[in-house]
Design an enzyme around this catalytic site. Structure first.
Site, PDB file in Angstrom:
ATOM      1  N   HIS A 177       0.810  -1.153   0.059  1.00  0.00           N
ATOM      2  CA  HIS A 177       0.094  -0.028  -0.086  1.00  0.00           C
ATOM      3  C   HIS A 177       0.829   1.399   0.020  1.00  0.00           C
ATOM      4  CE1 HIS A 177      -3.237  -2.531   2.078  1.00  0.00           C
ATOM      5  NE2 HIS A 177      -2.969  -3.032   1.033  1.00  0.00           N
ATOM      6  N   CYS A 193       0.311  -2.554 -20.985  1.00  0.00           N
ATOM      7  CA  CYS A 193       0.135  -1.843 -19.861  1.00  0.00           C
ATOM      8  C   CYS A 193       1.163  -2.246 -18.672  1.00  0.00           C
ATOM      9  CB  CYS A 193      -1.450  -1.789 -19.411  1.00  0.00           C
ATOM     10  SG  CYS A 193      -1.824  -3.598 -19.030  1.00  0.00           S
TER      11      CYS A 193
END
Length: 757
Positions: free
Chosen positions: A370, A684
């Site tokens: 995170h 991507c």
């Protein structure tokens, strides 16, 4: 020694005061150390008390003893893991034995004269969760030390660790080779979590405790202080929850729900109260419980257990700041602050003032953590996976964060600092050059139009669309909203985020990737009953979505609601078989029918695609492509599966080069198949954000690239200077090479054609 005798009937407070008195005065350090071990031995009715400290070599040296041969002091040294003392340090846990010589780890050192002693009790001197020494008491008689005595020696060891590290017991000159607080220049190799360069002064996310704050003069008052702090901690989290800070994926309050839940954990609260009642201050009690959790669980291999350890770590840090009247958001940081942490939650990172936070160094974590994701979104250089970092630094130390090479330079030499400043100046000039290009169309020198998109996953990423001039979002990772929540995000919560993303993009395209969870992305509210031996190849991404169709349908329903009246692009990850894509698309059809029956508005245009990241699809593109509206190549996973090399594992991640003939031929196969069927295709993965690799991609025929925000400018500059037709002629011969990598050859080709790489 009588069972339960001496110290444990009185509690450790009197002994701790006696130790303080023994430390006081102007006597030489060795004399004060001798007084300390003598005081401990007498109070614990032990015939032997010894202190070992870790040298820079890692060896544990006998620094003082009462009861053993005095000539062994500074002569006896034990290697890490050698003997019982080495085991205590290695495990970072106490060891209590009634007959030490019979233990398999016992190492006999004749110079110590410890032959008569059987009972052994050793406790680590923990400094930041790491053993910097060992405190030992011994007795002749075979006997068991009771739990209270083990508790007491841990408290004493904690006090000794802080006083040794602070220089209160020994002068810094005497500690020069003791591995407590290094002061020499060091270079640590870690992993690049977020690109960039920064230097500045260390701010410790977890501030050390001053030794004078360890002992309590009034245990009752300290217990009241702890209870008030716990109440303030919970109230503060509740206030943040109610405030709904919209920084993380539009819902940062979900992150805080984790801390609120653990703040009520009974075991954690009980440990804090018992420790403060033993004679420590509230701050010292929190620090000790935190160290014990860290030492106990740091060796855990299970990712779920490690995440729970991080939750308690974050919670303890918050409680210490409450006790100190401090908070990250309220801290006054120097203008060149480099934040150093063992691990860090995204909410904590967002609470620090962005204008003065220049870089981030983390001991643990991963590039997919995170904090790393948030750091990349905020443009903060970050290096992680730096074991032992926290114990090598002190608040205010000068450090360099090299997010280009994945290195940290601690207390760098002047020439190293000058070198980094020069590199930063060059980066600054390049950024100014890229800023001028953001409104310029990405057209090659020979007139080929390239579509440049950006990747995103956070609400803060949306600002990058305008900042870098991206033409849309080629990959929006939806799983982050799920990863930061302690419960499944509700339908309206998911819908609000997706609508926010589409609103920010305006008429620019956005491709949402459905949940890519499982593997290393563990959700606490979705525990699995069986542990997977190889989770990266297990039930993750679309496999999990198809196994739990209600979960995937809920997300598809939210996406359809958010995209009502406009174009919606949805992409399914980790498709390995054509049947998987059919099943996923059928769920989308079911949700569309559900909405129609209820009169719900649908997207004006719905496009459904697949991620090509499993090598199996390379031989089934003829069956897959006619079923899709578009495809996107996820090079990160595609290549790690092709080469059977975990890209997050530093031991194997560099064993292959994506600019190799096999990898490039696989990409060429995909591009040709898409061209023949008229299927729009984009890339991507990380390759799309690096100029040299992006040069190879457009040479292979790819005209749609989705890069991290920081890569858009460099890749656009490359595109503007590239003659693709000429490059394609040179690339054809390179693809037939038998070499493991053709990186150098591709770079030579680019330079020959004056391509800005």
């Amino acid at each position: 020694m009588p069972v339960g005798g001496g110290l444990t009937t009185r509690g450790p407070r009197n002994l701790l005061r006696q130790i303080r008195e023994a430390m006081a005065g102007a006597a030489p350090a060795q004399e004060r150390l001798d007084r300390v071990v003598r005081t401990i031995a007498q109070s614990m009715v032990a015939e032997v008390c010894s202190i070992y400290l870790r040298r820079g070599s890692g060896e544990l040296e006998l620094f003082a003893t009462h009861g053993l041969n005095a000539a062994a002091v500074h002569e006896t040294r034990l290697r890490p893991g050698e003997g019982l003392v080495g085991e205590v340090a290695r495990m970072a846990e106490p060891i209590s034995l009634s007959d030490a010589p019979s233990h398999p780890s016992f190492a006999y050192r004749p110079e110590t004269g410890e032959d008569p002693y059987h009972a052994f009790l050793g406790a680590p001197l923990l400094r930041g969760g790491r053993a910097i020494g060992v405190l030992v008491v011994q007795n002749r008689a075979e006997r068991r030390y009771d739990p209270d005595e083990v508790e007491d020696i841990q408290t004493i060891a904690m006090v000794l660790a802080e006083t040794v590290a602070s220089g209160e017991l020994m002068a810094q000159e005497e500690l020069r080779d003791v591995e407590v607080a290094p002061h020499r220049p060091e270079r640590l190799k870690g992993q690049k979590f977020a690109d960039g360069l920064a230097f500045g002064h260390v701010i410790l996310h977890e501030a050390p405790l001053a030794p004078e704050k360890l002992l309590s003069a009034d245990p009752v008052l300290e217990e009241m202080k702890l209870n008030l702090a716990l109440a303030d901690l919970k109230a503060g989290i509740d206030a943040l929850l109610e405030g709904g800070q919209g920084k993380l994926a539009g819902q940062s309050f979900e992150v805080l729900e984790t801390y609120r839940m653990f703040a009520d954990d009974r075991g954690w609260n009980r440990s804090l109260l018992e420790t403060v009642r033993s004679g420590l201050t509230a701050e010292a009690a929190v620090d000790r419980v935190r160290n014990e959790h860290r030492a106990r669980f740091a060796k855990a291999r299970d990712p779920y257990i490690k995440e729970r350890l991080h939750d308690f770590e974050d919670l303890a840090n918050r409680l210490l700041r409450v006790l100190a009247g401090d908070s990250p958001g309220g801290r006054v940081l120097p203008d060149d602050a480099i934040l150093v942490a063992r691990n860090l939650g995204p909410a904590d990172l967002l609470e620090y003032p962005r204008e003065t936070l220049k870089g981030l160094l983390i001991e643990e974590g991963s590039a997919a953590s995170h904090a790393a994701i948030v750091a990349r979104a905020l443009g903060i250089p970050c290096v992680g996976r730096l074991p032992g970092l926290r114990d090598r630094l002190s608040e205010g130390d000068l450090v360099i964060v090299d997010g280009e090479t994945g290195e940290a330079h601690l207390r760098p030499r002047p020439d190293m600092l000058e070198s980094v400043q020069s590199r930063m100046a060059v980066r600054s000039e390049r950024q100014a050059e890229f800023a001028k290009l953001k409104a310029v169309p990405a057209v090659t020198a020979d007139g080929q139009r390239i579509t440049l998109l950006t990747n995103a996953g956070l609400a803060v990423d949306l600002d990058n669309l305008d900042l870098v001039g991206a033409e849309g979002i080629g990959l929006f990772r939806t799983e982050f909203q799920f990863m930061v929540s302690e419960e499944l995000p509700r339908l309206d919560t998911q819908t609000a985020l997706y609508r926010l993303v589409l609103d920010a993009a305006g008429d620019r395209p956005v491709t949402f990737r459905t949940l890519d969870i499982g593997g290393d992305k563990v959700l606490p509210y979705m525990e699995t009953t069986e542990r997977e031996e190889n989770p990266a190849l297990g039930r993750r991404a679309i496999r999990l979505g198809l196994d739990r169709p209600a979960l995937l349908r809920l997300q598809l329903r939210a996406l359809l609601a958010a995209g009502a009246g406009r174009e919606l692009r949805v992409m399914f990850p980790m498709i390995a078989t054509v049947e998987e894509f059919r099943a996923a698309r059928e769920l989308m059809d079911v949700e569309c029918q559900w909405a129609r029956r209820r009169g719900r508005p649908l997207p004006a245009l719905l496009r459904v695609g697949a991620m090509i990241e499993c090598p199996s699809l390379l031989w089934h593109l003829d069956a897959l492509l006619p079923l899709t509206d578009f495809v996107s190549v996820g090079t990160n996973d595609l290549f790690q599966y092709m080469y059977a090399a975990d890209r997050t594992n530093p031991l194997v991640s560099d064993r292959y080069d994506p600019l190799s003939p096999p990898a490039l031929r696989a990409l060429q196969t995909i591009q040709k198949a898409c061209a023949e069927t008229g299927t729009p295709v984009s890339v991507c993965g990380e390759l799309a954000g690096r100029p040299l690799e992006a040069f190879a991609l457009i040479t292979l025929g790819f005209t749609r690239l989705s890069a991290p925000a920081g890569g858009v400018g460099p890749v656009k500059r490359m595109i503007l200077s590239a003659d693709v037709a000429a490059a394609r002629r040179g690339m054809t011969s390179l693809l037939g090479s038998s070499a493991g990598s053709i990186r150098n050859e591709i770079e030579s080709l680019a330079r020959k054609l004056n391509v800005a790489i």
